[in-house]
Design a protein around this motif. Structure first.
Motif, mmCIF file in Angstrom:
data_model
loop_
_atom_site.group_PDB
_atom_site.id
_atom_site.type_symbol
_atom_site.label_atom_id
_atom_site.label_comp_id
_atom_site.label_asym_id
_atom_site.label_seq_id
_atom_site.Cartn_x
_atom_site.Cartn_y
_atom_site.Cartn_z
ATOM 1 N N ARG A 30 -10.047 -24.073 15.699
ATOM 2 C CA ARG A 30 -11.187 -23.155 15.644
ATOM 3 C C ARG A 30 -11.892 -23.204 14.286
ATOM 4 N NH1 ARG A 30 -7.939 -17.357 14.967
ATOM 5 N NH2 ARG A 30 -7.373 -17.687 12.783
ATOM 6 N N ASP A 31 -11.165 -23.588 13.229
ATOM 7 C CA ASP A 31 -11.707 -23.606 11.869
ATOM 8 C C ASP A 31 -12.166 -24.993 11.437
ATOM 9 O OD1 ASP A 31 -11.115 -20.855 11.535
ATOM 10 O OD2 ASP A 31 -9.042 -21.347 11.015
ATOM 11 N N LEU A 32 -12.315 -25.889 12.401
ATOM 12 C CA LEU A 32 -12.584 -27.287 12.091
ATOM 13 C C LEU A 32 -13.882 -27.480 11.300
ATOM 14 C CD1 LEU A 32 -11.588 -30.200 12.583
ATOM 15 C CD2 LEU A 32 -12.970 -30.229 14.654
ATOM 16 N N ILE A 33 -14.947 -26.794 11.680
ATOM 17 C CA ILE A 33 -16.249 -27.044 11.063
ATOM 18 C C ILE A 33 -16.226 -26.754 9.567
ATOM 19 C CG2 ILE A 33 -18.663 -26.292 10.968
ATOM 20 C CD1 ILE A 33 -18.559 -25.967 13.998
ATOM 21 N N LYS A 46 -15.854 -38.330 22.991
ATOM 22 C CA LYS A 46 -17.238 -38.546 22.572
ATOM 23 C C LYS A 46 -17.645 -37.531 21.513
ATOM 24 C CE LYS A 46 -20.118 -39.791 25.710
ATOM 25 N NZ LYS A 46 -21.064 -39.811 26.874
ATOM 26 N N ASP A 47 -17.206 -36.282 21.644
ATOM 27 C CA ASP A 47 -17.517 -35.258 20.636
ATOM 28 C C ASP A 47 -16.903 -35.619 19.281
ATOM 29 O OD1 ASP A 47 -18.892 -33.798 22.512
ATOM 30 O OD2 ASP A 47 -17.251 -32.411 22.931
ATOM 31 N N GLY A 48 -15.743 -36.263 19.312
ATOM 32 C CA GLY A 48 -15.081 -36.645 18.081
ATOM 33 C C GLY A 48 -15.852 -37.674 17.278
ATOM 34 N N GLU A 49 -16.778 -38.394 17.928
ATOM 35 C CA GLU A 49 -17.573 -39.399 17.222
ATOM 36 C C GLU A 49 -18.454 -38.766 16.158
ATOM 37 O OE1 GLU A 49 -18.934 -42.963 15.927
ATOM 38 O OE2 GLU A 49 -17.239 -42.535 17.253
ATOM 39 N N TRP A 50 -18.993 -37.580 16.456
ATOM 40 C CA TRP A 50 -19.795 -36.862 15.459
ATOM 41 C C TRP A 50 -18.947 -36.515 14.234
ATOM 42 C CZ3 TRP A 50 -24.916 -35.719 14.949
ATOM 43 C CH2 TRP A 50 -25.734 -35.974 16.045
ATOM 44 N N CYS A 68 -19.486 -40.349 6.130
ATOM 45 C CA CYS A 68 -20.560 -40.027 5.179
ATOM 46 C C CYS A 68 -20.004 -39.307 3.952
ATOM 47 C CB CYS A 68 -21.617 -39.161 5.855
ATOM 48 S SG CYS A 68 -22.668 -40.054 7.014
ATOM 49 N N TRP A 69 -18.903 -38.570 4.139
ATOM 50 C CA TRP A 69 -18.296 -37.819 3.036
ATOM 51 C C TRP A 69 -17.219 -38.621 2.308
ATOM 52 C CZ3 TRP A 69 -17.719 -32.905 6.555
ATOM 53 C CH2 TRP A 69 -18.980 -32.307 6.690
ATOM 54 N N GLY A 70 -17.121 -39.908 2.628
ATOM 55 C CA GLY A 70 -16.181 -40.774 1.925
ATOM 56 C C GLY A 70 -14.750 -40.651 2.381
ATOM 57 N N GLN A 71 -14.549 -40.108 3.573
ATOM 58 C CA GLN A 71 -13.192 -39.978 4.104
ATOM 59 C C GLN A 71 -12.964 -41.007 5.213
ATOM 60 O OE1 GLN A 71 -13.486 -35.798 5.004
ATOM 61 N NE2 GLN A 71 -12.471 -35.235 3.112
ATOM 62 N N HIS A 72 -11.715 -41.156 5.599
ATOM 63 C CA HIS A 72 -11.345 -42.210 6.537
ATOM 64 C C HIS A 72 -10.811 -41.595 7.841
ATOM 65 C CE1 HIS A 72 -10.118 -46.199 7.802
ATOM 66 N NE2 HIS A 72 -8.908 -45.730 8.084
ATOM 67 N N PRO A 73 -11.623 -41.597 8.899
ATOM 68 C CA PRO A 73 -11.152 -41.048 10.173
ATOM 69 C C PRO A 73 -10.303 -42.050 10.951
ATOM 70 C CG PRO A 73 -13.435 -41.735 10.383
ATOM 71 C CD PRO A 73 -13.042 -41.980 8.948
ATOM 72 N N ILE A 74 -9.265 -41.552 11.581
ATOM 73 C CA ILE A 74 -8.467 -42.355 12.503
ATOM 74 C C ILE A 74 -8.462 -41.634 13.838
ATOM 75 C CG2 ILE A 74 -6.131 -43.143 13.054
ATOM 76 C CD1 ILE A 74 -5.715 -43.811 10.165
ATOM 77 N N ASP A 80 -3.161 -27.564 16.160
ATOM 78 C CA ASP A 80 -3.030 -27.307 17.603
ATOM 79 C C ASP A 80 -3.711 -28.382 18.445
ATOM 80 O OD1 ASP A 80 -5.419 -26.342 16.594
ATOM 81 O OD2 ASP A 80 -5.385 -24.457 17.671
ATOM 82 N N GLY A 81 -4.031 -29.512 17.840
ATOM 83 C CA GLY A 81 -4.518 -30.673 18.572
ATOM 84 C C GLY A 81 -5.942 -30.541 19.069
ATOM 85 N N SER A 82 -6.337 -31.487 19.902
ATOM 86 C CA SER A 82 -7.706 -31.525 20.408
ATOM 87 C C SER A 82 -7.891 -30.759 21.709
ATOM 88 C CB SER A 82 -8.132 -32.988 20.625
ATOM 89 O OG SER A 82 -7.284 -33.616 21.581
ATOM 90 N N GLN A 83 -6.770 -30.342 22.331
ATOM 91 C CA GLN A 83 -6.873 -29.639 23.611
ATOM 92 C C GLN A 83 -5.999 -28.398 23.690
ATOM 93 O OE1 GLN A 83 -6.844 -32.219 27.132
ATOM 94 N NE2 GLN A 83 -7.153 -33.989 25.815
ATOM 95 N N GLY A 84 -5.299 -28.061 22.622
ATOM 96 C CA GLY A 84 -4.506 -26.847 22.613
ATOM 97 C C GLY A 84 -3.127 -27.014 23.213
#
Length: 211
Positions: free
Chosen positions: A43-46, A65-69, A76-82, A113-117
């Motif tokens: 819930r606090d992701l943003i 697909k939402d995770g692509e954003w 853009c913030w210099g971090q590395h997504p996996i 709590d993951g991407s789906q709870g």
């Protein structure tokens, strides 16, 4: 298109007024330069991602697909997504994150709590990552004075511009290398309790600053 949208998000979140309170042990860990793992509720992701945008690190992002954003914003913030989640590629993603932390000496971020709870129920991803890397977990708490909560499983928090924000980090949680299988449950509960305690403290600090 993506870069314009991300710049808009940055400007919107920049208007928020944060009050930051870390525990003494969390501050000492951060000051030491040792890698650490930020764990937070979905819930606090943003605001959580925005708050740590200047800290180089590796972040687990949903393969949806939402995770692509999220992944594009992190780059853009210099971090590395996996990309990975509990139900798709999660184990592989944890191993890749562990390798990245060891090779680069950077920290990490993971949604507890993951991407789906289910919501506010800690999963074991952060614990396994801590065990593999010897990096302590810091439980993040966020409270926002004015925000919209989406009607989603996680009740994702969308802050209103110019809102007050309280950010807390609880004491580090280190999972020993020998802790595996059913023994992880003890640490899973410690992490879950730590995240809830950080959330309560963040809300209390927000109310105190209002007074």
């Amino acid at each position: 298109m993506y870069r314009i949208a991300i710049k808009f998000i940055e400007l919107w979140l920049y208007t928020l007024r944060p009050k930051i309170i870390y525990s003494d042990r969390a501050q000492s860990l951060i000051a030491s330069g040792q890698p650490y793992i930020i764990a937070l509720w979905h819930r606090d992701l943003i605001y959580g991602l925005y708050h740590f945008r200047k800290k180089p690190g590796v972040i687990m992002v949903s393969g949806s697909k939402d995770g692509e954003w999220v992944a594009r914003a992190l780059r853009c913030w210099g971090q590395h997504p996996i990309r990975g989640s509990r139900y798709k590629g999660g184990k592989r993603a944890i191993m890749e994150m562990a390798k990245y932390i060891k090779e680069r000496g950077v920290g990490a971020g993971i949604v507890a709590d993951g991407s789906q709870g289910p919501p506010k129920k800690a999963q074991i991803g952060a614990l396994v990552l801590s065990r593999l890397t010897n990096a302590p977990i810091l439980p993040l708490g966020v409270a926002i004075s004015k925000a919209k909560r989406l009607n989603t499983w996680d009740r994702l928090v969308i802050p209103y511009p110019f809102s007050r924000v309280s950010v807390t980090l609880g004491d580090p949680i280190l999972v020993p290398k020998e802790v595996k299988g059913n023994h992880l449950e003890k640490y899973r509960k410690i992490l879950e309790d730590g995240l809830n305690a950080s959330a309560i403290l963040a809300k209390r600090n927000l109310m105190e600053s209002k007074g």
